[in-house]
Design an enzyme around this catalytic site. Structure first.
Site, short mmCIF file in Angstrom:
data_model
loop_
_atom_site.label_atom_id
_atom_site.label_comp_id
_atom_site.label_asym_id
_atom_site.label_seq_id
_atom_site.Cartn_x
_atom_site.Cartn_y
_atom_site.Cartn_z
N ASN A 7 -39.81 -36.80 35.04
CA ASN A 7 -39.67 -38.24 34.82
C ASN A 7 -39.30 -38.85 36.17
OD1 ASN A 7 -38.91 -40.80 34.05
ND2 ASN A 7 -37.63 -40.15 32.33
N ARG A 92 -43.84 -38.12 32.56
CA ARG A 92 -43.69 -39.45 31.98
C ARG A 92 -44.32 -40.45 32.94
NH1 ARG A 92 -39.00 -43.64 32.80
NH2 ARG A 92 -39.71 -45.21 31.35
N HIS A 181 -41.44 -48.16 26.32
CA HIS A 181 -40.64 -47.32 25.40
C HIS A 181 -41.50 -46.75 24.27
CE1 HIS A 181 -36.94 -50.02 26.45
NE2 HIS A 181 -36.91 -48.93 27.19
N ARG A 242 -31.43 -57.06 32.81
CA ARG A 242 -32.67 -57.86 32.80
C ARG A 242 -32.52 -59.08 31.90
NH1 ARG A 242 -36.67 -52.95 31.52
NH2 ARG A 242 -34.90 -51.63 31.97
N ASP A 284 -22.89 -51.96 31.32
CA ASP A 284 -22.55 -50.95 30.32
C ASP A 284 -21.93 -51.64 29.10
OD1 ASP A 284 -21.12 -48.87 28.83
OD2 ASP A 284 -21.66 -47.60 30.52
N GLY A 332 -29.10 -45.65 23.24
CA GLY A 332 -27.64 -45.66 23.46
C GLY A 332 -26.86 -46.61 22.57
N GLU A 388 -35.81 -38.60 25.07
CA GLU A 388 -37.11 -38.83 25.70
C GLU A 388 -37.71 -37.55 26.28
OE1 GLU A 388 -37.16 -41.68 28.89
OE2 GLU A 388 -39.06 -42.48 28.17
#
Ligand code: AMP
Length: 404
Positions: A7, A92, A181, A242, A284, A332, A388
């Site tokens: 990845n 990936r 995703h 974002r 976070d 998460g 993933e």
């Protein structure tokens, strides 16, 4: 099958060696700040996953991977001593454009098309392609597979993937919505079907991948019919750093007012906005939730906005589908935050999504796929754990086994 998962990011490399039969990781590697003088790489082998740290200052992502391969054949803790013990490689790839609609074996034709996709993810695809080329040289007889973030969304109809811009931007630059995703949304949908004990082809699902990045997908009869991320992973939900969707006129307005360059504007929208931008605390979610509990108004506003935008996306996909059987939460935040799930579904009960507070509780339930709605909720709510690297390894295993 022993699968090396690669990845490659713009400044990071994540890799795992996975035995797909027992679904067990045998090696985990993470290189960060790649390309800078502070770059480091940690490598850990099963069973204790004790981390060894290596200096990879100045190395490219592909050179870090080359160094990892050296470590894997020389470290006594490694499960392999020769590279040809790796039976397949799963890469990936962030952007597959319109060329790739599924997980694909990388032969010469696929490799040429990968180059054509580079301009769609200029930070992510080129280092991934470099890794593929390096591995093709070092392991010419080992099958390599590309697993795309975008492939699952190639079933979106034109009304969902087109932007209302002059047509020539689609014709000339392939500007359209691709989503992201995809591996996670597909997996979440499959796991939800298993939980509901019904074939995926019968179901209408809304899958919510809520992590540092976030996207929601309408999955009708197993196919993605719409998703919140677009031409790039900047569109859609409010995320860790974002902005997600905003009025596009804001961008030119700020650029004019503050004389920002294109790169500076990209950085503001991708790295300084979202939960971080509003809370001023960080990206976070755990830190922001703690601050909100302690009375921080900006943290509370960030959470309010985060939740509201998710509620609106779920509502719009309820409208987009002919039926909705379940909403699926993963990644998460989706997997671990009972508090945020409670806030999200508190606003959606009138649509028939009714959470069971006890089932929603995470105590002793982390990592357990389960239904968290009340028994007679018209639309079920599920929690599914995503992984993933494991998904990429399994998709690689399946394709390589299929083609023998
Ligand atoms: P991911 O990108 O899937 O690794 O998700 C990372 C995000 O999940 C970060 O914002 C974390 O703060 C968040 N997260 C992980 N565990 C929890 C938790 N127990 N409660 C709230 N957020 C969490």
């Amino acid at each position: 099958m022993l699968v090396l998962v690669v990845n490659a990011g713009s400044s990071s490399l994540k890799s795992q060696l996975i035995e797909t039969h027992g679904k067990e990781a045998r090696m985990k590697c993470l290189a960060e700040k790649v390309g800078t003088p502070e770059a480091t790489m940690t490598v850990a082998f099963a069973p204790d996953f004790h981390k060894a740290t290596y200096d990879v200052a100045g190395l490219s992502v592909a050179r870090c991977l080359e160094k990892l391969l050296d470590i894997m054949v020389s470290d006594p803790a490694s499960p392999i001593s020769r590279l040809d013990q790796i039976e397949a490689i799963g890469n990936r790839i962030v952007a597959g454009g319109e060329f790739f609609t599924r997980t694909t074996l990388i032969d010469d034709a696929a490799r040429r098309n990968l180059t054509r996709c580079e301009e769609l993810a200029p930070l992510h695809n080129p280092p991934a392609d470099e890794c593929i080329d390096m591995l093709r040289t070092l392991l010419p007889n080992t099958p390599q597979v590309a697993v795309f973030d975008t492939a699952f969304h190639q079933t979106m109809p034109a009304k969902a993937y087109m932007y209302p811009l002059p047509m020539r931007y689609y014709d000339e630059y392939s500007i359209r919505r691709y989503g992201a995703h995809g591996t996670s949304h597909r997996y979440a949908a499959q796991q939800a079907a298993a939980l509901l004990e019904r074939p995926l082809s019968d179901l209408g699902l809304i899958t919510c991948h809520l992590g540092n990045g976030g996207s929601i997908t309408a999955v009708n009869h197993g196919k993605s019919i719409d998703t919140t991320m677009g031409f790039t992973p900047l569109e859609g939900l409010m995320m860790g750093t974002r902005s997600g969707s905003i009025d596009p006129a804001i961008i030119t307005y700020i650029m004019r007012r503050e004389g920002k360059t294109f790169d500076e504007m990209d950085k503001i929208l991708n790295n300084e906005s979202g939960v971080l931008g509003i809370s001023g605390i960080g990206s976070d979610m755990r830190d922001v939730l703690t601050a909100a509990e302690n009375g921080d108004d900006r943290a509370e506003l960030a959470i309010d906005m985060y939740v509201y935008r998710i509620q609106k996306a779920i509502g719009s996909y309820y409208a987009a589908m002919t039926r909705t059987d379940a909403v699926v939460m993963t990644a998460g935040i989706g997997e671990n935050s009972a508090h945020l799930r409670e806030r999200i579904f508190a606003g959606l009960a009138h649509m028939g999504m009714i959470l069971d507070k006890e089932r929603n509780d995470v105590t002793g339930q982390i990592g357990v796929n389960r239904i968290i709605s009340i028994d007679d909720s018209p639309i079920k709510i599920c929690v599914v754990t995503t992984n993933e690297e494991m998904r990429i390894a399994c998709e690689t295993n399946d394709l390589v086994s299929q083609i023998g």
